[in-house]
Enzyme design. Structure first.
Site, PDB file in Angstrom:
ATOM      1  N   ASP A   1       0.855  -1.181   0.000  1.00 10.81           N
ATOM      2  CA  ASP A   1       0.000   0.000   0.000  1.00 10.81           C
ATOM      3  C   ASP A   1       0.892   1.231   0.000  1.00 10.81           C
ATOM      4  OD1 ASP A   1      -2.658   1.391   0.508  1.00 10.81           O
ATOM      5  OD2 ASP A   1      -1.462   2.102   2.203  1.00 10.81           O
ATOM      6  N   ASP A  47      -3.693   1.677   6.483  1.00 14.01           N
ATOM      7  CA  ASP A  47      -2.686   1.230   5.516  1.00 14.01           C
ATOM      8  C   ASP A  47      -2.402  -0.263   5.630  1.00 14.01           C
ATOM      9  OD1 ASP A  47      -2.511   3.922   4.861  1.00 14.01           O
ATOM     10  OD2 ASP A  47      -0.861   4.278   6.258  1.00 14.01           O
ATOM     11  N   GLU A 106      -1.337  -1.262  -5.750  1.00 11.87           N
ATOM     12  CA  GLU A 106      -2.536  -0.602  -6.261  1.00 11.87           C
ATOM     13  C   GLU A 106      -2.173   0.020  -7.600  1.00 11.87           C
ATOM     14  OE1 GLU A 106      -3.926   2.237  -3.065  1.00 11.87           O
ATOM     15  OE2 GLU A 106      -1.839   1.909  -2.565  1.00 11.87           O
TER      16      GLU A 106
END
Ligand SMILES: [Zn+2]
Length: 385
Positions: free
Chosen positions: A168, A336, A255
């Site tokens: 992340d 997170d 991501e």
């Protein structure tokens, strides 16, 4: 230094001459003419003083620039004229051992520089030298980049300790990582933060100096040095961290942040400074080199909003919510860590997250006691179980 300055200058001169000739034909929609450095040597005899292979390299570079442009006009714009204040460099080819590296003495022999140049070698290499690019940065340092052809091109691949990891990208932290052993956060290195503060001070000081004055030149050099320091330090950090992550994991999931979209928002500063896009590109090519799988999830995959334990989707989660409590299962999440866990599960082959109604058992938590992973060594980090 004088020889390099001359060669940079001659290469720029020849580049601009050749470009001018080609662009004139281009504008008239004529065939782009081939050009050689030889045709300029008659009118400009100073070109004979420098390395002739460097001028041939200019001819090749400009030919390639036009070829690329005609192949893909969107990606490759037309080449531009070079200015003296641009980064200065020239490339020269190895022809009949015109380039030699003496590892023992730390000397680089180049065409027309038969006494050799003292260099600081970063590593030894085997193989045949193809070319060398000499460059001078804004902070007045010289670099030689040596292109070598070797038989054994494969990189040493180490056995991964973890099956997968989810990464992340954070704002307070650089990244939060979850793998088979648990989760940990990697901070922005302190030296980068300090370096950026100093950069700001130097920028201010430079802008206050009278242009063209001696003090202004001194301030410009200090500023350029600090810029170079930060660029090098950040690259070093990103390379070490991405290498450690690739070494440790078989599958790496990140991501698909729309970096450009985010840059337009108020987060611009911290994102552009953190070098996410560079980091992702390093992970990607290193994954290829070391036979790992690199997955970028769809940017609509709600990695932050899903409860990693039960799959509940928290639609109300706002950007400033650093922790949240899942109303379905009661688990409290660090934002997170939770996001990186969801990405980790994607890596384990669970791209679909089961909605809360259908979740039967919590079989998602990784087995075993968490151990401090080696990736953390690349940056300062906090560790989460
Ligand atoms: Zn939950």
């Amino acid at each position: 230094m004088v020889f390099f300055a001359k060669t940079f200058g001659c290469c720029r001169f020849v580049w601009n001459k050749m470009l001018d000739k080609k662009l004139q034909a281009y504008q008239k929609k004529e065939r782009i003419p081939g050009v050689t450095p030889a045709e300029y040597k008659k009118d400009f005899p100073f070109l004979k003083e420098v390395d002739c292979f460097a001028l041939v390299a200019v001819q090749n570079h400009i030919k390639n620039a036009f070829r690329n442009h005609f192949k893909n006009r969107k990606q490759f714009k037309l080449p531009k004229f070079k200015k003296k204040k641009d980064k200065q460099s020239y490339t020269t080819y190895n022809v009949h051992n015109s380039i030699i590296v003496d590892f023992e003495k730390g000397l680089l022999y180049l065409p027309k520089l038969r006494e050799g140049v003292r260099i600081e070698l970063h590593r030894k290499f085997d193989g045949k030298i193809k070319s060398v690019t000499i460059s001078k940065t804004a902070d007045g340092k010289y670099y030689a980049s040596i292109l070598v052809e070797t038989e054994n091109r494969r990189n040493k691949v180490v056995e991964p300790k973890s099956r997968a990891c989810g990464i992340d990208l954070g704002l307070d932290h650089f990244v939060t990582v979850t793998n088979d052993f648990g989760s940990y956060k990697v901070e922005h290195p302190k030296y980068l933060r300090r370096g950026e503060e100093r950069l700001k001070r130097l920028q201010k000081s430079f802008s206050k100096k009278q242009k063209g004055s001696k003090n202004s030149e001194k301030a410009r050099l200090r500023l350029a040095r600090q810029h170079a320091y930060i660029t090098n330090a950040r690259n070093d950090f990103l390379h070490k961290l991405s290498k450690a992550i690739i070494d440790e994991n078989q599958v790496v999931v990140v991501e698909d942040i729309n970096v450009k979209g985010l840059l337009k928002t108020r987060l611009a500063k911290s994102i552009s400074d953190s070098g996410w896009s560079k980091f992702l590109s390093y992970l990607k090519y290193k994954a290829e080199w070391y036979e790992r799988t690199f997955i970028q999830v769809d940017r609509f995959f709600p990695s932050s909003k899903l409860c990693h334990r039960c799959g509940y989707k928290n639609e109300d989660l706002a950007l400033h919510n650093r922790t949240w409590c899942c109303p379905a299962c009661g688990e409290t999440h660090d934002r997170d860590v939770n996001a990186s866990k969801n990405l980790y599960f994607v890596g384990l082959g669970r791209p679909e997250v089961t909605p809360v109604e259908q979740a039967l058992v919590d079989d998602r938590s990784p087995n075993g006691l968490p151990k401090k992973p080696s990736c953390a060594e690349a940056g300062s980090s906090a560790f989460y179980g």
